[in-house]
Design a protein around this motif. Structure first.
Motif, PDB file in Angstrom:
ATOM      1  N   ALA A  82      -6.478  -4.752   2.114  1.00 61.34           N
ATOM      2  CA  ALA A  82      -7.033  -3.484   2.582  1.00 61.34           C
ATOM      3  C   ALA A  82      -7.724  -3.660   3.930  1.00 61.34           C
ATOM      4  O   ALA A  82      -7.587  -2.821   4.830  1.00 61.34           O
TER       5      ALA A  82
ATOM      6  N   ALA B  59      -3.234   4.787  -2.022  1.00 62.23           N
ATOM      7  CA  ALA B  59      -4.103   4.574  -0.867  1.00 62.23           C
ATOM      8  C   ALA B  59      -4.185   5.836  -0.031  1.00 62.23           C
ATOM      9  O   ALA B  59      -3.302   6.702  -0.087  1.00 62.23           O
TER      10      ALA B  59
ATOM     11  N   PHE C 133      -8.463   2.685  -1.508  1.00 62.41           N
ATOM     12  CA  PHE C 133      -7.257   2.079  -2.068  1.00 62.41           C
ATOM     13  C   PHE C 133      -7.448   1.811  -3.553  1.00 62.41           C
ATOM     14  O   PHE C 133      -8.569   1.681  -4.058  1.00 62.41           O
TER      15      PHE C 133
ATOM     16  N   LEU D  49       0.810  -1.213   0.000  1.00 62.83           N
ATOM     17  CA  LEU D  49       0.000   0.000   0.000  1.00 62.83           C
ATOM     18  C   LEU D  49       0.846   1.268   0.000  1.00 62.83           C
ATOM     19  O   LEU D  49       0.311   2.363  -0.185  1.00 62.83           O
TER      20      LEU D  49
END
Length: 487
Positions: free
Chosen positions: A466, A426, A456, A328
């Motif tokens: 996530a 993100a 995201f 991320l």
């Protein structure tokens, strides 16, 4: 005889296409030194003083305050040498001075020799030159040149020295101006002239079937910008129709038109690109923030300085979560055609945070947040917030972020689905903390509850990754002491 050199507006940050002149520090005829600031420009919600790498006499400016200058276009031209036309000092001859970090000054192509015709100096013809544009009346402000236009720079009122009058003791061009009334134009396939645009804009128009000949440009003197082509692709502008006549019944809707300033244009471009290119998804969860508030109060007990706010604690939580989920902390890599070809995971966490300023929303960046203590994070956030509100963030402080924390709870809202700050993948959103009924150990109690939302890019991870990230953040909010295991 002095040589006229052009200083083009450098790239002031990632992806910036132009900057707006807020004020000039010099005027035509002024003598300047190497690295002397010549203008203050505004871009990406920052005011930046731009130094000129040449010493000499100013012969032309890009335009009055308020002019939008494309990156790569002439910002200022300088007759290099002293006021008597003495040779250029050795340092200036060797190249530019210490201009801003990351800026570059292009090597100038050879200028064609000039010949005289009817008592006026005109440039020698070039085989590849575009059709000549109308000349500008004497005294008018020069136009700027698109970054991709070939050959000698257009839009300069100061021609190579040696003919005509003088500015500040340095000879300038003769009575025939060499600047054009508008952007250099390039003939289309059917002979229709269109404003010359950058290769990126031409490719974007070609890939999406946009006819540049029917598109009004919003740049200086009608220059077609990337945002103009993107507006057609998004359907917010119809080809060949002026913006005032779009929408409703197609007639003039009346009312007052307020053009975007440089910061709002830049924000609009970023938001539009993110919405168009990123397949985003959002998940959210409610968390009991009672222990988080208690931890904040404990950290600030006894009047310790600097004070640590909730945003700094949440920033520490985000960093810990990103170190557990490095996918991320990344950006999507695209090819020349704009197609996604892979993901680049970043080693460092450059944490951006949304800050509301008199100029609008800004996203300053705390660099290498993974190496900072919570107290250092708090100090950095405080300093950057103050700089943002003063409108003095530098391009380096506004670019390069890898993840964004958005505390929209300060506006009194519970949740949101924010737009990811391109090219990041993100963003964590934090709503307001309010008192709500909550079940604790099987009994109903009043607790301080916050809603956390996580948006995201679905290209870089699936819902499981996530969800794990958001659950880690929520657990740390509910029990901040558990975070010590991961620090």
């Amino acid at each position: 005889m002095a040589e006229v050199r052009e200083f083009a507006l450098p790239d002031l940050g990632e992806g910036l296409a132009s900057a707006e002149v807020v004020r000039w520090f010099v005027d035509v005829g002024d003598v300047i030194t190497i690295d002397q600031p010549v203008a203050e420009v505004e871009t990406a919600k920052a005011l930046v003083e731009v130094p000129c790498p040449y010493a000499g006499v100013v012969t032309s400016l890009a335009g009055p305050a308020g002019t939008a200058v494309p990156v790569g276009a002439a910002l200022i031209t300088v007759a290099v040498g002293d006021q008597q036309g003495a040779p250029v000092p050795a340092r200036a001859e060797a190249g530019p001075g210490n201009i801003l970090v990351g800026y570059g000054v292009r090597a100038e192509p050879p200028r064609p020799r000039r010949r005289r015709l009817g008592g006026a100096a005109i440039p020698a013809p070039r085989p590849e030159a575009a059709p000549a544009a109308p000349t500008r009346p004497a005294g008018a402000h020069p136009s700027t040149r698109p970054a991709s236009s070939p050959g000698p720079r257009s839009g300069l009122t100061g021609a190579p020295a040696g003919r005509g009058g003088a500015v500040g003791g340095v000879p300038t061009g003769s009575g025939m101006p060499v600047s054009s009334a508008g952007p250099v134009r390039q003939a289309g396939a059917d002979g229709t002239a269109v404003a010359v645009v950058s290769p990126l804009v031409r490719r974007l128009a070609r890939d999406h079937g946009v006819d540049l000949r029917a598109l009004p440009g919003s740049g200086p003197n009608g220059l077609i910008m990337r945002r103009d082509v993107e507006a057609v692709i998004d359907g917010s502008v119809v080809e060949g129709v002026a913006p005032d006549h779009v929408g409703g019944g197609g007639g003039d809707l009346g009312g007052e038109f307020e053009p975007f300033d440089a910061p709002r244009r830049r924000a609009a471009e970023v938001f539009t690109r993110s919405r168009r290119e990123v397949p985003d998804a959002t998940c959210w969860v409610d968390a009991d923030a009672t222990a988080l508030l208690a931890a904040k109060n404990a950290l600030n007990a006894g009047g310790a300085e600097p004070r640590i706010g909730l945003l700094a604690i949440l920033a520490r939580v985000c960093v810990a979560a990103l170190l557990r989920a490095p996918a991320l902390n990344s950006s999507v890599v695209t090819d020349a055609a704009g197609r996604a070809v892979g993901v680049r995971q970043h080693d460092a966490v450059h944490l951006g945070f949304a800050a509301q300023t008199p100029r609008g929303l800004a996203v300053p960046v705390v660099r290498d947040a993974q190496d900072l203590t919570t107290a250092r994070l708090a100090a950095e956030i405080t300093d950057l917030t103050g700089t943002a509100r003063a409108g003095r963030l530098s391009p380096a402080q506004l670019t390069g972020g890898t993840f964004t924390l958005n505390n929209y709870g300060v506006f009194g809202v519970d949740g949101a689905t924010p737009i990811i700050h391109h090219p990041q993948t993100a963003m964590l959103g934090v709503g307001r903390i309010v008192s709500r009924p909550w079940v604790v150990d099987g009994a109903l109690a009043v607790r301080s509850v916050v809603q956390l939302s996580f948006t995201f890019d679905h290209r870089v991870c699936d819902g499981a990754t996530a969800g794990e990230f958001l659950r880690f953040v929520a657990d740390a909010v509910e029990d901040p002491t558990a975070l010590l295991r991961h620090l």
